[in-house]
Design a protein around this motif. Structure first.
Motif, PDB file in Angstrom:
ATOM      1  N   LYS A 268      41.240  27.921  -2.977  1.00 39.58           N
ATOM      2  CA  LYS A 268      42.125  27.470  -4.052  1.00 39.58           C
ATOM      3  C   LYS A 268      42.461  25.995  -3.835  1.00 39.58           C
ATOM      4  O   LYS A 268      42.518  25.211  -4.783  1.00 39.58           O
ATOM      5  CB  LYS A 268      43.399  28.313  -4.023  1.00 39.58           C
ATOM      6  N   LEU A 269      42.659  25.642  -2.563  1.00 38.88           N
ATOM      7  CA  LEU A 269      42.997  24.253  -2.234  1.00 38.88           C
ATOM      8  C   LEU A 269      41.899  23.307  -2.698  1.00 38.88           C
ATOM      9  O   LEU A 269      42.168  22.294  -3.352  1.00 38.88           O
ATOM     10  CB  LEU A 269      43.203  24.123  -0.716  1.00 38.88           C
ATOM     11  N   ILE A 270      40.628  23.658  -2.394  1.00 41.09           N
ATOM     12  CA  ILE A 270      39.541  22.734  -2.737  1.00 41.09           C
ATOM     13  C   ILE A 270      39.324  22.704  -4.251  1.00 41.09           C
ATOM     14  O   ILE A 270      39.111  21.642  -4.838  1.00 41.09           O
ATOM     15  CB  ILE A 270      38.234  23.050  -1.957  1.00 41.09           C
ATOM     16  N   VAL A 271      39.449  23.867  -4.913  1.00 37.52           N
ATOM     17  CA  VAL A 271      39.239  23.890  -6.366  1.00 37.52           C
ATOM     18  C   VAL A 271      40.339  23.090  -7.072  1.00 37.52           C
ATOM     19  O   VAL A 271      40.064  22.268  -7.950  1.00 37.52           O
ATOM     20  CB  VAL A 271      39.188  25.342  -6.892  1.00 37.52           C
ATOM     21  N   ASP A 272      41.584  23.314  -6.655  1.00 40.83           N
ATOM     22  CA  ASP A 272      42.681  22.534  -7.253  1.00 40.83           C
ATOM     23  C   ASP A 272      42.486  21.045  -7.003  1.00 40.83           C
ATOM     24  O   ASP A 272      42.709  20.217  -7.887  1.00 40.83           O
ATOM     25  CB  ASP A 272      44.037  22.985  -6.682  1.00 40.83           C
ATOM     26  N   ALA A 273      42.050  20.712  -5.777  1.00 41.98           N
ATOM     27  CA  ALA A 273      41.847  19.307  -5.429  1.00 41.98           C
ATOM     28  C   ALA A 273      40.765  18.698  -6.320  1.00 41.98           C
ATOM     29  O   ALA A 273      40.887  17.559  -6.779  1.00 41.98           O
ATOM     30  CB  ALA A 273      41.456  19.172  -3.958  1.00 41.98           C
ATOM     31  N   VAL A 274      39.709  19.480  -6.590  1.00 42.12           N
ATOM     32  CA  VAL A 274      38.628  18.982  -7.441  1.00 42.12           C
ATOM     33  C   VAL A 274      39.182  18.638  -8.819  1.00 42.12           C
ATOM     34  O   VAL A 274      38.881  17.589  -9.388  1.00 42.12           O
ATOM     35  CB  VAL A 274      37.504  20.025  -7.550  1.00 42.12           C
ATOM     36  N   PHE A 275      40.050  19.513  -9.350  1.00 40.85           N
ATOM     37  CA  PHE A 275      40.550  19.270 -10.699  1.00 40.85           C
ATOM     38  C   PHE A 275      41.634  18.212 -10.756  1.00 40.85           C
ATOM     39  O   PHE A 275      41.823  17.565 -11.774  1.00 40.85           O
ATOM     40  CB  PHE A 275      40.998  20.573 -11.354  1.00 40.85           C
ATOM     41  N   ASN A 276      42.324  18.014  -9.644  1.00 43.27           N
ATOM     42  CA  ASN A 276      43.309  16.942  -9.601  1.00 43.27           C
ATOM     43  C   ASN A 276      42.666  15.633  -9.185  1.00 43.27           C
ATOM     44  O   ASN A 276      43.359  14.647  -9.001  1.00 43.27           O
ATOM     45  CB  ASN A 276      44.432  17.280  -8.616  1.00 43.27           C
ATOM     46  N   ARG A 277      41.358  15.626  -9.004  1.00 45.91           N
ATOM     47  CA  ARG A 277      40.629  14.435  -8.514  1.00 45.91           C
ATOM     48  C   ARG A 277      41.268  13.937  -7.227  1.00 45.91           C
ATOM     49  O   ARG A 277      41.436  12.736  -7.025  1.00 45.91           O
ATOM     50  CB  ARG A 277      40.611  13.351  -9.580  1.00 45.91           C
TER      51      ARG A 277
ATOM     52  N   ILE B 142      30.080  22.270  -4.414  1.00 46.40           N
ATOM     53  CA  ILE B 142      31.335  21.998  -5.125  1.00 46.40           C
ATOM     54  C   ILE B 142      31.768  20.549  -4.881  1.00 46.40           C
ATOM     55  O   ILE B 142      32.131  19.824  -5.815  1.00 46.40           O
ATOM     56  CB  ILE B 142      32.457  22.963  -4.667  1.00 46.40           C
ATOM     57  N   ALA B 143      31.695  20.132  -3.616  1.00 44.61           N
ATOM     58  CA  ALA B 143      32.112  18.770  -3.284  1.00 44.61           C
ATOM     59  C   ALA B 143      31.231  17.755  -4.014  1.00 44.61           C
ATOM     60  O   ALA B 143      31.725  16.795  -4.611  1.00 44.61           O
ATOM     61  CB  ALA B 143      32.056  18.552  -1.774  1.00 44.61           C
ATOM     62  N   LEU B 144      29.906  17.981  -3.982  1.00 49.95           N
ATOM     63  CA  LEU B 144      28.991  17.061  -4.665  1.00 49.95           C
ATOM     64  C   LEU B 144      29.284  17.023  -6.162  1.00 49.95           C
ATOM     65  O   LEU B 144      29.368  15.955  -6.770  1.00 49.95           O
ATOM     66  CB  LEU B 144      27.541  17.504  -4.437  1.00 49.95           C
ATOM     67  N   ALA B 145      29.445  18.212  -6.758  1.00 50.84           N
ATOM     68  CA  ALA B 145      29.704  18.279  -8.192  1.00 50.84           C
ATOM     69  C   ALA B 145      31.029  17.607  -8.523  1.00 50.84           C
ATOM     70  O   ALA B 145      31.174  16.970  -9.568  1.00 50.84           O
ATOM     71  CB  ALA B 145      29.699  19.730  -8.661  1.00 50.84           C
ATOM     72  N   ALA B 146      32.009  17.728  -7.602  1.00 52.39           N
ATOM     73  CA  ALA B 146      33.313  17.130  -7.843  1.00 52.39           C
ATOM     74  C   ALA B 146      33.203  15.613  -7.887  1.00 52.39           C
ATOM     75  O   ALA B 146      33.788  14.966  -8.750  1.00 52.39           O
ATOM     76  CB  ALA B 146      34.289  17.554  -6.752  1.00 52.39           C
ATOM     77  N   PHE B 147      32.435  15.062  -6.951  1.00 51.99           N
ATOM     78  CA  PHE B 147      32.335  13.605  -6.912  1.00 51.99           C
ATOM     79  C   PHE B 147      31.415  13.070  -8.004  1.00 51.99           C
ATOM     80  O   PHE B 147      31.618  11.976  -8.514  1.00 51.99           O
ATOM     81  CB  PHE B 147      31.869  13.137  -5.529  1.00 51.99           C
ATOM     82  N   LEU B 148      30.386  13.861  -8.372  1.00 52.65           N
ATOM     83  CA  LEU B 148      29.472  13.406  -9.428  1.00 52.65           C
ATOM     84  C   LEU B 148      30.110  13.544 -10.807  1.00 52.65           C
ATOM     85  O   LEU B 148      29.728  12.861 -11.746  1.00 52.65           O
ATOM     86  CB  LEU B 148      28.179  14.215  -9.392  1.00 52.65           C
ATOM     87  N   GLY B 149      31.060  14.476 -10.933  1.00 51.11           N
ATOM     88  CA  GLY B 149      31.682  14.745 -12.229  1.00 51.11           C
ATOM     89  C   GLY B 149      31.100  16.017 -12.819  1.00 51.11           C
ATOM     90  O   GLY B 149      29.927  16.307 -12.623  1.00 51.11           O
ATOM     91  N   PRO B 150      31.939  16.814 -13.523  1.00 49.18           N
ATOM     92  CA  PRO B 150      31.478  18.113 -14.009  1.00 49.18           C
ATOM     93  C   PRO B 150      30.540  18.016 -15.212  1.00 49.18           C
ATOM     94  O   PRO B 150      30.895  17.433 -16.228  1.00 49.18           O
ATOM     95  CB  PRO B 150      32.779  18.822 -14.410  1.00 49.18           C
ATOM     96  N   SER B 151      29.322  18.561 -15.053  1.00 55.22           N
ATOM     97  CA  SER B 151      28.361  18.716 -16.147  1.00 55.22           C
ATOM     98  C   SER B 151      27.234  19.581 -15.623  1.00 55.22           C
ATOM     99  O   SER B 151      27.091  19.752 -14.409  1.00 55.22           O
ATOM    100  CB  SER B 151      27.812  17.368 -16.606  1.00 55.22           C
TER     101      SER B 151
END
Lengths: 313, 290
Positions: A268-277, B142-151
């Motif tokens: 949950k921490l990593i997913v929330d972090a992803v969405f909060n940039r 997930i980390a890669l997709a997060a930094f690249l941007g969601p698509s």
């Protein structure tokens, strides 16, 4: 013994170096000015200036890496931009939740996978064997977030036996905690059980063909004794050490499972972090999981080495 | 070389033909092949058999249970679930094939290089691979997709890159075995350049296990794409994808359970099919078993 250990430990250092480099390089993927992207909606010049200074964004890449890794080595994983707290604290706070989930899932995987593996090896090429293999294939092919949704549909929506979400810390109310954790742990353990079953099956088939098993049978021991005391004990060693390798799978699965059951853990921490940039948190979590994985692998290797006398000489 | 000689013998079937025969004798593999073929056909024929616009909303059809007009029901915006599953097959299959192609395109050359050249090149490549393998596959993606941007494109890149180390390791191990074989020695003795030895003599002989792994990796990549879309990091709404359909279904479990059943069942079926096909290929391509 010591030579092996030191060689094995020495091997870990370059791996950790490349992990850290890889995770740091992720930042380079951010499109545009990293300081602007990290600032998100708060685009005031002083915020961007602060971020630029804090992450040494005006310095070349190797220098920035050194600043970062220097901090990491002192236990400083950076700071969450959104929550304004050290990433290390966030990680340590969520860790027990995911650890509990992972341990329960692993136990469930052992309880299902090992007996199923034994049965399918002992009753090789019978209906039992085919059934166990079919179940394993199902376990490997089912996306665990879908299985989670199906179980919520059955046990929470239809039967109303278990809660669909609502994590309770074990210190507060253990019974409620277990009620909330049992479904996610089963979902997470399911895929690992399939892998365990396959490992146990092939290890048992191999062991059952060994001379000492034939000797045990020849001297008139009961089949149960032969299987449990002679075969299983030897077959379990690779199974359990291989189990440590499934740790990464557990953590990957935990991200989705925690999302489905809204459990406030690592995933949950990593997913929330992803969405909060909140990029520092993403990096911190990945770095932490990788380090934990490397450590567990090392421990599994050492354990394997210790229980296998042939490797020691 | 050996393949070419066998091909010219009249009575003997080629190894590829024999492997295909073995594959088609396995029920699981044939089932997998048929299911994959059906899904590919559905994805290709989506404009013909599915709705013209799978994202068109209809406020009079919100969360209707399965019926004759809508066999899988409708979703929270009144869209036909079957229609979105048909169109969603494109995202899933594309993600499976494109991600694995990326892994192969990156992993095979690196594996060939590490295995054939050895020395510090091997050391460097292997340590980088160890580092990548230490990050759990999905978490790295997930980390890669997060930094690249969601698509969807970025999800495919993230999955492809995250799955690369497995192919580097596998190719390297196969090359290490193959390069000490007599036919490689012979090729070297007659003066072939290195690139020719690698591409013409080693590569064809190490391809079989890589193809097996690629088939199984497609299954993993399809699950990974569904996972990323489920988390909101893959195909972006309103474009249909099985993973994001499950994400919206999650919010209406008690009102519209049908929304959760079919997208998941589709993922399961296509992943099962690729797993069965991969297992079948492994048995068919392993001559030691026959």
């Amino acid at each position: 013994m010591l030579a092996y250990l030191s060689r094995r430990l020495l091997f870990v250092v370059p791996t950790l170096f490349f992990v850290s480099l890889l995770i740091f390089t992720l930042q380079q993927l951010l499109p545009g000015d990293p300081a602007q992207v990290m600032a998100g909606e708060d685009q005031r010049p002083e915020v961007i200036e602060y971020l630029r200074a804090k992450y040494h964004l005006d310095q070349p890449f190797p220098i920035r890496y050194l600043y970062w890794i220097g901090g990491v080595l002192q236990g400083d994983l950076g700071e969450s931009i959104r929550i304004g707290r050290p990433v290390r604290d966030l990680v340590l706070e969520k860790l027990p939740v995911t650890a509990q989930l992972a341990v329960m899932a692993f136990l469930i995987a052992l309880l299902i996978g090992i007996p199923a593996g034994i049965v399918s090896a002992v009753k090789n090429n019978t209906v039992w064997d085919y059934a166990a293999n079919a179940v394993a294939l199902w376990g490997l092919s089912t996306p665990n977030f879908w299985l989670g949704i199906l179980l919520i549909l059955l046990f929470s929506v239809e039967l109303g036996w278990l809660p669909a979400s609502g994590y309770v810390p074990p210190g507060e109310d253990l019974a409620a905690n277990l009620e909330a954790m049992i479904l996610p742990a089963f979902v997470l353990g399911n895929a690992i059980a399939a892998v365990m079953m396959r490992h146990t099956r092939s290890a048992m088939i191999q062991v059952l063909g060994q001379d000492y098993v034939r000797t045990a049978r020849a001297k008139g021991l009961g089949e149960r004794v032969v299987i449990v005391k002679h075969a299983l004990r030897n077959a379990l060693v690779p199974v359990v050490t291989l189990g440590a390798l499934e740790f990464g799978q557990l953590l990957s699965g935990a991200v989705l499972t925690e999302q489905v059951f809204t459990i406030p853990g690592f995933g949950k921490l990593i997913v929330d972090a992803v969405f909060n940039r909140d990029y520092a948190v993403v990096q911190g979590v990945v770095l932490f999981t990788a380090t934990a994985y490397i450590t567990l692998n090392l421990l599994a290797d050492i354990a394997y080495f210790l229980v296998n006398p042939r490797l020691r000489s | 070389m050996a393949v070419a000689v066998l091909d010219t013998l009249p009575a003997e079937k080629s190894p590829a033909r024999r492997a295909l025969g073995r594959l088609l004798r396995r029920k699981g593999a044939v089932f997998g092949l048929v299911v994959v073929a059906i899904f590919v056909a559905v994805a290709l024929a989506a404009p013909l058999i599915g709705p013209a616009d799978p994202s068109a909303t209809n406020w009079s059809l919100i969360r209707k249970p399965p019926s004759w007009e809508h066999p899988f029901g409708t979703d929270e915006l009144g869209r036909d679930v079957l229609g979105r599953i048909i169109w969603g097959a494109r995202a899933s299959l594309l993600a499976g094939v494109v991600s694995v192609s990326i892994s192969l395109a990156l992993g095979m050359p690196l594996g060939l290089l590490a295995g054939y050249v050895g020395g510090w090149v091997d050391g460097l490549i292997s340590r980088v691979v160890d580092g990548m393998l230490a990050c759990p596959f999905l978490i790295l993606a997930i980390a890669l997709a997060a930094f690249l941007g969601p698509s969807l494109t970025n999800a495919m890149i993230a999955i492809g890159v995250s799955a690369t180390p497995v192919f580097v390791r596998l190719t390297r191990a196969q090359v290490l075995n193959a390069k000490v074989e007599d036919y490689v020695e012979a090729a070297r003795a007659v003066g072939n350049p290195h690139w020719r030895i690698v591409l013409r003599h080693i590569l064809p002989n190490v391809l079989a296990p890589i193809m097996v792994q690629a088939t199984l990796a497609i299954a993993a990549a399809i699950i990974a794409e569904a996972s990323l879309s489920f988390l909101g990091l893959g195909q972006q709404p309103p474009e249909p994808s099985w993973g994001s359909m499950l994400d919206s279904a999650r919010r209406f479990l008690s009102q519209a359970p049908w929304m959760a059943i079919w997208p998941g069942a589709s993922i399961f079926l296509v992943v099962l099919a690729f797993n069965l096909l991969g297992d079948g290929l492994r048995d068919a391509l392993d001559p030691r078993q026959h």
